[in-house]
Design an enzyme around this catalytic site. Structure first.
Site, PDB file in Angstrom:
ATOM      1  N   PRO A 137       3.064   0.469  -2.977  1.00  0.00           N
ATOM      2  CA  PRO A 137       2.532   1.331  -4.044  1.00  0.00           C
ATOM      3  C   PRO A 137       2.405   0.624  -5.391  1.00  0.00           C
ATOM      4  CG  PRO A 137       4.018   2.601  -2.681  1.00  0.00           C
ATOM      5  CD  PRO A 137       4.104   1.173  -2.194  1.00  0.00           C
ATOM      6  N   GLU A 196       2.011  -2.661  -5.822  1.00  0.00           N
ATOM      7  CA  GLU A 196       0.920  -3.629  -5.683  1.00  0.00           C
ATOM      8  C   GLU A 196      -0.431  -2.936  -5.845  1.00  0.00           C
ATOM      9  OE1 GLU A 196      -0.949  -6.816  -2.438  1.00  0.00           O
ATOM     10  OE2 GLU A 196       1.069  -6.002  -2.141  1.00  0.00           O
TER      11      GLU A 196
END
Length: 385
Positions: free
Chosen positions: A246, A248
């Site tokens: 999430p 990233e």
């Protein structure tokens, strides 16, 4: 422009001061070097060290490990201040991801060993997940890490690795048990200095993001201490990846917003100066309407990004929402780059204008971090319950 909206709940005075400091640093140290780094295909290591001295990479790292001890919002600010200057070459986004893997899953010894060096720029980090033929399918990785006494013997190859040419610390996704599928994946940190059998391939020639050193990596019986395993036991890698993805994917949304703000500002400036048929390009209704559309899309994305940062800080950013901000941000980014380049006319196709570079840089945003088709599948799963 700024990353945050006036009503963003996660923003403090410290974030605003940090943004001002980061912005000045980018103007002084990054902007004058963007074209040179694109030509040489890599960002100078000296820049990493200067960023470290300024504290740009330490915002979310705990104080006891050389950081400032703030939340993820500080990393979000650094990413935005970089990309809103029109740069996608400095690989700080991956550096941030690596530090958070170590913060979340590293042992006390690992944190003390690596986090201060990542914060200072002494170490550059990389994350090696993608392999030839696997793409977004993390479960299908073939790189192995087999026990050999007190070490692992790592074999395999990775591709499209950001910071691949310069990384000193690479978190590698490898199978520690080939019979268990996703449950056999572990994350192992490889220190590249003196690592026999480790080899970097060529610096890959890309459509965009030319200043970012993206490489192939090869592991041939690379001996890695078992103490470099992230987590208390083997087989946690897939879970660790899913928990960190999430952030990233949110970084991709933040990068999209920064690039969009820069592109709109450059296009406004150009259309105010450029004349056609006896008037400014800005004076044509089509120009004003296109820019109005771009500005509206940017503000909608800004609100969504800020909501996602607030959720992240509260530990509530779920996989579906992170997939949405990655998918939507990258799609809108590419739409806006298309419209802005068109308003430059023939000059938009010339690399001497930043809009051409931004147009090329934007395309990969819909691919890495999980393709947008994969993002839609993840979003759909949250609907079909």
């Amino acid at each position: 422009m700024a990353l945050f909206t006036s009503t963003a709940s996660w923003v403090t005075d410290e974030h605003r001061m940090f943004a001002e400091m980061a912005g000045r640093f980018m103007d002084d140290e990054l902007v004058p070097n963007i074209e040179a780094w694109a030509e040489q295909g890599v960002v100078d290591r000296d820049f990493w060290r200067k960023a470290g001295e300024t504290g740009l990479m330490a915002g979310a790292i705990p104080e006891e490990f050389g950081g400032v001890g703030g939340g993820m919002g500080f990393d979000a600010v650094t990413i935005y201040e970089q990309t809103s200057r029109g740069d996608a070459g400095w690989g700080y986004g991956i550096q941030s991801i690596v530090t958070h893997y170590i913060t979340a899953y590293g042992s006390e010894e690992q944190k003390r060993k690596w986090l201060p060096k990542l914060a200072s720029g002494e170490m550059v980090g990389a994350l090696a997940m993608t392999e030839p033929g696997t793409g977004s399918d993390v479960q299908a990785i073939r790189t192995t890490a087999e026990k050999d006494g007190n070490s692992y013997r790592m074999n395999g190859s990775k591709i499209f690795i950001t910071n691949g040419q310069t990384a000193d610390l690479i978190i590698v996704a490898a199978k520690t048990d080939k019979s268990l599928g996703a449950k056999g994946v572990s994350l192992i940190a490889v220190e590249t200095e003196g690592a026999e059998g480790f080899r970097r391939g060529r610096n890959l020639k890309k459509l965009g993001m030319k200043a970012n050193d993206t490489a192939e990596l090869f592991f041939e019986d690379v001996k890695v201490p078992m103490t470099n395993l992230l987590g208390s036991e083997e087989g946690q890698g897939f879970y660790q990846l899913m928990k960190q993805l999430p952030w990233e994917r949110l970084t991709i949304g933040i990068m999209a917003l920064g690039a969009i703000d820069f592109a709109i500002a450059e296009t406004v400036k150009y259309t105010q100066e450029r004349k056609a048929f006896g008037q400014r390009v800005m004076d044509f209704q089509n120009t004003r309407f296109k820019l109005a559309e771009c500005k509206t899309k940017a503000e909608v994305l800004r609100s969504f990004v800020n909501d996602c940062i607030a959720k992240l800080e509260a530990g509530q950013l779920d996989a579906a929402t992170a997939s949405m901000v990655k998918y939507w941000g990258s799609e809108v980014q590419n739409e806006i780059m298309h419209e802005c380049l068109q308003l430059f006319g023939g000059y938009g196709f010339m690399m001497e204008y930043p809009i051409a570079r931004l147009y090329a840089d934007a395309r990969v945003q819909m691919i890495y971090g999980g393709t947008n088709e994969v993002m839609k599948e993840l979003i759909a799963r949250s609907i079909d319950v």
